[in-house]
Enzyme design. Structure first.
Site, PDB file in Angstrom:
ATOM      1  N   HIS A 276      -7.067  18.184  13.798  1.00 60.30           N
ATOM      2  CA  HIS A 276      -6.516  19.373  14.443  1.00 60.30           C
ATOM      3  C   HIS A 276      -5.691  19.026  15.674  1.00 60.30           C
ATOM      4  CE1 HIS A 276      -9.849  22.176  12.590  1.00 60.30           C
ATOM      5  NE2 HIS A 276      -9.145  21.509  11.688  1.00 60.30           N
TER       6      HIS A 276
ATOM      7  N   ASP B  48     -11.526  17.827  12.673  1.00 67.16           N
ATOM      8  CA  ASP B  48     -11.321  18.728  13.804  1.00 67.16           C
ATOM      9  C   ASP B  48     -10.412  18.029  14.805  1.00 67.16           C
ATOM     10  OD1 ASP B  48     -11.836  20.742  15.953  1.00 67.16           O
ATOM     11  OD2 ASP B  48     -13.410  21.401  14.598  1.00 67.16           O
TER      12      ASP B  48
END
Length: 441
Positions: free
Chosen positions: A276, A253
């Site tokens: 991310h 993430d």
């Protein structure tokens, strides 16, 4: 010189040095932390004294099979009552430790020296109390976690269960999945340093700070695969005066996630990927108020990521993101290097709403490298346009034949030497004039 005068001078010297040492003793922990952070190649300098408490002296076996949870708690309680104690997790051991809360305040600063490895249990019974964190540090004033050791959350079991929709005992599996804890969390603490350690394979976030002040993270490593769900590297919320630098963050993430209530955040010299990217948000979920300000992200590399530097907000939220700069960021094989998304939705369908978190005074300077989808994506709200944006010296090249034009919607500001898609001037419905007092931060 008379003997009485000599005695008087000696008394003054002793008094001055005594007061000096007392003052230095009170500040020494902070000073050492700042010195360690001043150089990317420095190591934490600490004083090993008689107040070292070794976990093996209070029953911890360190064989990787025996439950050492109670021994760790006993050692913490002993260290917490000492002056400037060092809690030592020695090398060449592997300690199996279940969920724990290290509660303060303590008598003085704590040095939590991790040279060995600490592993989390995978047996659901160890998590029967449904803790949201594995290692929870709460209400501390002056603590440093440092060392060459590793915290291993053994998250593969959690990730596997998150992918299983049909199981023999779906209820048990669903309950197990709902527990997914953060590896290390700090709550309500001041003057926290995390240096040199590694956290890997965490069930959820690697390192989380909530309602903390004066935080230093340096030479820190996270290591979880790209497909591990919600494994943010460093997650910040309601925290201020934070410096994160010279760290390697690989996760599933956001490498760094900056949430509401954060200000005075400095992030630099980060190696981010996979993941991310480095994100502010998501903010404003369920029509909540979100305020983030004074954030600087610079001198970092982001590679093999879905985003580079991103701001994401939910429709319906209120508040403001302001005074943010992203500069000297090198991206490689990143889908969207520059991303503002005020229509963020992590579900299949989200309802359209008019209000939004106001985004202003955001600078992107010297963002260079390669992208695989869209170089710049600025999707700002119709009712709450983004203002005072700056795109300066943006040089982004496509990977292969995936060249796409930048996308800018309701985005106002200035641009030079690179991407051109911002609207000049200010919007007719300028949020700086239309925001109500309740919506402002």
């Amino acid at each position: 010189m008379s003997s009485s005068r000599i005695i008087y001078v000696m008394f003054v010297v002793i008094l001055v040095f005594g007061l000096r040492n007392k003052c230095l003793g009170a500040r020494d922990f902070k000073i050492r932390s700042l010195v360690a952070l001043s150089s990317p190649n420095s190591t934490y300098h600490y004083d090993v004294d008689s107040n070292v408490v070794d976990v093996t002296t209070l029953g911890a076996k360190g064989d990787g099979e025996t439950d050492d949870t109670k021994a760790f708690l006993a050692v913490w309680q002993a260290a917490c009552e000492k002056d400037s104690a060092t809690l030592l997790i020695p090398s060449d051991y592997q300690f199996l430790v279940g969920p724990l809360t290290f509660l303060g305040p303590c008598k003085s600063n704590i040095l939590f020296k991790v040279d060995g490895d600490v592993i989390a249990p995978v047996n659901p019974k160890a998590w029967a109390s449904k803790p949201l964190n594995w290692m929870n540090f709460s209400k501390l004033n002056g603590i440093t976690i440092v060392g060459d050791g590793t915290f291993d959350g053994q998250g593969a079991a959690w990730w596997k269960n998150s992918e299983q929709e049909d199981t023999v005992n779906a209820k048990v599996e669903a309950n197990y999945q709902s527990l997914r804890p953060t590896a290390i969390r700090f709550y309500g603490s001041y003057d926290v340093t995390v240096q040199d350690i590694t956290i890997r394979n965490t069930p959820q976030f690697h390192l989380k700070f909530d309602s903390c002040t004066s935080l230093y993270v340096f030479n820190f490593t996270t290591s979880s695969p790209a497909n591990s769900p919600n494994t943010d590297g460093i997650h910040l919320q309601n925290s201020e005066d934070v410096e994160i630098h010279h760290s390697t963050l690989a996760c599933g993430d956001d490498c760094v996630s900056i949430q509401t209530g954060c200000s005075g955040i400095r992030v630099h010299n980060i190696n981010c990927g996979p993941g991310h990217g480095i994100s502010i948000g998501s903010l404003g979920k369920d029509r909540t108020k979100a305020c983030v300000s004074n954030v600087s992200v610079y001198d970092s590399d982001i590679h093999d990521a879905s985003n580079g530097v991103r701001i994401k907000t939910w429709q319906g939220g209120i508040g403001q993101v302001k005074s943010v700069s992203f500069s000297n960021i090198e991206v490689s094989n990143v889908k969207v290097p520059i991303n503002v998304d005020q229509f963020y939705c992590d579900k299949k369908v989200c309802s359209n709403q008019t209000s939004g978190v106001f985004i202003s005074d955001v600078t992107y300077e010297k963002i260079t490298g390669t992208y695989s989808q869209t170089p710049v994506y600025l999707a700002c709200s119709d009712e709450m346009p983004c203002t005072d944006l700056k795109l300066i010296n943006i040089e982004l090249e496509p990977v292969g034949a995936n060249e796409n034009d930048p996308f800018c919607w309701n985005s106002y500001g200035d641009q030079e030497n690179g991407v051109e898609c911002l609207q000049p001037g200010r919007p007719p419905n300028d949020p700086s004039h239309t925001q109500s007092p309740d919506e402002k931060c």
